[in-house]
Design a protein around this motif. Structure first.
Motif, PDB file in Angstrom:
ATOM      1  N   VAL A 117       0.839  -1.212   0.000  1.00 35.38           N
ATOM      2  CA  VAL A 117       0.000   0.000   0.000  1.00 35.38           C
ATOM      3  C   VAL A 117       0.867   1.252   0.000  1.00 35.38           C
ATOM      4  CG1 VAL A 117      -1.632   1.343   1.372  1.00 35.38           C
ATOM      5  CG2 VAL A 117      -1.995  -1.098   1.062  1.00 35.38           C
ATOM      6  N   PHE A 118       1.840   1.309   0.924  1.00 35.34           N
ATOM      7  CA  PHE A 118       2.681   2.503   1.000  1.00 35.34           C
ATOM      8  C   PHE A 118       3.617   2.606  -0.204  1.00 35.34           C
ATOM      9  CE2 PHE A 118       1.697   2.127   5.621  1.00 35.34           C
ATOM     10  CZ  PHE A 118       1.003   3.316   5.705  1.00 35.34           C
ATOM     11  N   GLY A 119       4.054   1.468  -0.746  1.00 38.45           N
ATOM     12  CA  GLY A 119       4.884   1.487  -1.948  1.00 38.45           C
ATOM     13  C   GLY A 119       4.132   2.049  -3.137  1.00 38.45           C
ATOM     14  N   PHE A 120       2.859   1.662  -3.260  1.00 41.18           N
ATOM     15  CA  PHE A 120       2.030   2.188  -4.343  1.00 41.18           C
ATOM     16  C   PHE A 120       1.866   3.705  -4.201  1.00 41.18           C
ATOM     17  CE2 PHE A 120      -2.235   3.005  -6.196  1.00 41.18           C
ATOM     18  CZ  PHE A 120      -1.927   2.658  -7.505  1.00 41.18           C
ATOM     19  N   GLY A 121       1.618   4.178  -2.978  1.00 43.32           N
ATOM     20  CA  GLY A 121       1.493   5.621  -2.744  1.00 43.32           C
ATOM     21  C   GLY A 121       2.792   6.363  -3.036  1.00 43.32           C
ATOM     22  N   ALA A 122       3.926   5.757  -2.657  1.00 48.27           N
ATOM     23  CA  ALA A 122       5.218   6.394  -2.910  1.00 48.27           C
ATOM     24  C   ALA A 122       5.502   6.452  -4.410  1.00 48.27           C
ATOM     25  CB  ALA A 122       6.322   5.631  -2.190  1.00 48.27           C
ATOM     26  N   LEU A 123       5.094   5.415  -5.131  1.00 49.78           N
ATOM     27  CA  LEU A 123       5.281   5.395  -6.579  1.00 49.78           C
ATOM     28  C   LEU A 123       4.506   6.536  -7.239  1.00 49.78           C
ATOM     29  CD1 LEU A 123       6.813   3.040  -8.088  1.00 49.78           C
ATOM     30  CD2 LEU A 123       4.573   2.437  -8.962  1.00 49.78           C
ATOM     31  N   ILE A 124       3.266   6.742  -6.804  1.00 49.30           N
ATOM     32  CA  ILE A 124       2.444   7.829  -7.347  1.00 49.30           C
ATOM     33  C   ILE A 124       3.055   9.179  -7.001  1.00 49.30           C
ATOM     34  CG2 ILE A 124       0.203   8.972  -7.110  1.00 49.30           C
ATOM     35  CD1 ILE A 124      -1.047   6.213  -6.876  1.00 49.30           C
ATOM     36  N   TRP A 125       3.557   9.316  -5.765  1.00 43.79           N
ATOM     37  CA  TRP A 125       4.150  10.591  -5.348  1.00 43.79           C
ATOM     38  C   TRP A 125       5.445  10.867  -6.105  1.00 43.79           C
ATOM     39  CZ3 TRP A 125       8.869  11.166  -2.771  1.00 43.79           C
ATOM     40  CH2 TRP A 125       9.157  12.469  -2.361  1.00 43.79           C
ATOM     41  N   TYR A 126       6.300   9.851  -6.245  1.00 45.37           N
ATOM     42  CA  TYR A 126       7.615  10.055  -6.855  1.00 45.37           C
ATOM     43  C   TYR A 126       7.495  10.394  -8.340  1.00 45.37           C
ATOM     44  CZ  TYR A 126      12.446   9.290  -8.200  1.00 45.37           C
ATOM     45  OH  TYR A 126      13.711   9.456  -8.696  1.00 45.37           O
ATOM     46  N   PHE A 127       6.673   9.661  -9.066  1.00 45.31           N
ATOM     47  CA  PHE A 127       6.529   9.911 -10.494  1.00 45.31           C
ATOM     48  C   PHE A 127       5.428  10.926 -10.812  1.00 45.31           C
ATOM     49  CE2 PHE A 127       8.531   5.678 -10.496  1.00 45.31           C
ATOM     50  CZ  PHE A 127       9.635   5.972 -11.281  1.00 45.31           C
ATOM     51  N   GLN A 128       4.819  11.472  -9.786  1.00 42.28           N
ATOM     52  CA  GLN A 128       3.772  12.492  -9.921  1.00 42.28           C
ATOM     53  C   GLN A 128       2.698  12.032 -10.908  1.00 42.28           C
ATOM     54  OE1 GLN A 128       5.708  16.170 -10.891  1.00 42.28           O
ATOM     55  NE2 GLN A 128       6.722  16.300  -8.903  1.00 42.28           N
ATOM     56  N   LEU A 129       2.144  10.871 -10.602  1.00 43.73           N
ATOM     57  CA  LEU A 129       1.135  10.287 -11.475  1.00 43.73           C
ATOM     58  C   LEU A 129      -0.260  10.835 -11.215  1.00 43.73           C
ATOM     59  CD1 LEU A 129       2.344   6.588 -11.354  1.00 43.73           C
ATOM     60  CD2 LEU A 129       2.761   8.267 -13.132  1.00 43.73           C
ATOM     61  N   ASN A 130      -0.413  11.608 -10.147  1.00 45.64           N
ATOM     62  CA  ASN A 130      -1.732  12.186  -9.885  1.00 45.64           C
ATOM     63  C   ASN A 130      -1.914  13.442 -10.727  1.00 45.64           C
ATOM     64  OD1 ASN A 130       0.335  13.258  -8.333  1.00 45.64           O
ATOM     65  ND2 ASN A 130      -1.074  14.169  -6.864  1.00 45.64           N
ATOM     66  N   PRO A 131      -2.986  13.535 -11.494  1.00 49.82           N
ATOM     67  CA  PRO A 131      -3.167  14.709 -12.358  1.00 49.82           C
ATOM     68  C   PRO A 131      -3.524  15.944 -11.531  1.00 49.82           C
ATOM     69  CG  PRO A 131      -5.085  13.290 -12.462  1.00 49.82           C
ATOM     70  CD  PRO A 131      -4.067  12.573 -11.620  1.00 49.82           C
ATOM     71  N   GLU A 132      -3.123  17.089 -12.056  1.00 51.07           N
ATOM     72  CA  GLU A 132      -3.461  18.332 -11.375  1.00 51.07           C
ATOM     73  C   GLU A 132      -4.899  18.711 -11.679  1.00 51.07           C
ATOM     74  OE1 GLU A 132      -0.773  21.459 -12.178  1.00 51.07           O
ATOM     75  OE2 GLU A 132       1.003  20.264 -11.731  1.00 51.07           O
ATOM     76  N   LYS A 133      -5.401  19.661 -10.884  1.00 51.44           N
ATOM     77  CA  LYS A 133      -6.762  20.130 -11.117  1.00 51.44           C
ATOM     78  C   LYS A 133      -6.854  20.785 -12.495  1.00 51.44           C
ATOM     79  CE  LYS A 133      -9.019  21.230  -6.794  1.00 51.44           C
ATOM     80  NZ  LYS A 133      -9.538  22.304  -5.984  1.00 51.44           N
ATOM     81  N   PRO A 134      -7.943  20.563 -13.197  1.00 50.89           N
ATOM     82  CA  PRO A 134      -8.075  21.213 -14.507  1.00 50.89           C
ATOM     83  C   PRO A 134      -8.429  22.693 -14.406  1.00 50.89           C
ATOM     84  CG  PRO A 134     -10.004  19.901 -14.054  1.00 50.89           C
ATOM     85  CD  PRO A 134      -9.046  19.648 -12.934  1.00 50.89           C
TER      86      PRO A 134
END
Length: 198
Positions: A117-134
């Motif tokens: 779970v924490f590895g998945f969250g760190a992966l999203i944070w490190y590669f900035q996979l979460n899109p910004e607000k439009p």
């Protein structure tokens, strides 16, 4: 007053000759049946009420193969299958049994789960996979328009204001009035000075 069923039962008990079997323990391993004189060897001397019944090992019905073919598919039983004396503790309707694991195994399983779970969250944070607000977040100037919305003093500003973006206000300040709007207003006022009353 007897009911009709109770009265018929009482009559039948008096008319019908019900054979009664009297047994008594003769030794530690045998029981004598007094009506026939038969001596019954006990299969389990600690449980004389079982008589000569061969008690089979109890198998939990929930652990049986659910895809096998049974005579009673729901209860996973076959016709004339020998039962354990405590069969009600092993059938499908008995309480669920839990297969406990050692503490080390439980800690290992939990460590694997939380690291994933924490590895998945760190992966999203490190590669900035979460899109910004439009769109930009809505903000209102002058402290969230607290005075304009009816606040009378600074103590009540917090309750009246609408989510101001204070960081944007401090960095960018407020937009100045457009010079074109002011220029057009002055030209209109000059051109129509006869109709506009001061």
């Amino acid at each position: 007053m007897l009911s009709r069923v109770g009265l018929n039962t009482w009559k039948c008990a008096n008319r019908c000759a019900i054979p009664r079997t009297f047994r008594s323990i003769t030794t530690k391993t045998t029981i004598t049946e007094h009506t026939t004189g038969r001596v019954i060897k006990l299969t389990d001397p600690d449980q004389p009420e079982m008589g000569d019944y061969e008690n089979v090992e109890g198998v939990l019905s929930q652990d049986r193969d659910p895809y096998a073919k049974y005579d009673d598919q729901q209860n996973r039983r076959n016709f004339n299958e020998p039962l354990n004396v405590d069969a009600d503790m092993y059938d499908m309707w008995s309480p669920d049994y839990f297969n406990f694991v050692s503490d080390g195994t439980a800690v290992k399983h939990n460590a694997i789960f939380f690291s994933l779970v924490f590895g998945f969250g760190a992966l999203i944070w490190y590669f900035q996979l979460n899109p910004e607000k439009p769109a930009m977040p809505r903000s209102y100037p002058f402290g969230g328009l607290a005075k304009e919305l009816g606040s009378g003093e600074e103590k009540t500003d917090f309750f009246y204001r609408v989510r101001p973006d204070l960081s944007a206000e401090s960095e960018l300040g407020f937009l100045p009035k457009e010079s074109d709007v002011e220029k057009n207003k002055e030209e209109y006022t000059k051109a129509n000075a006869d109709f506009i009353q001061a």
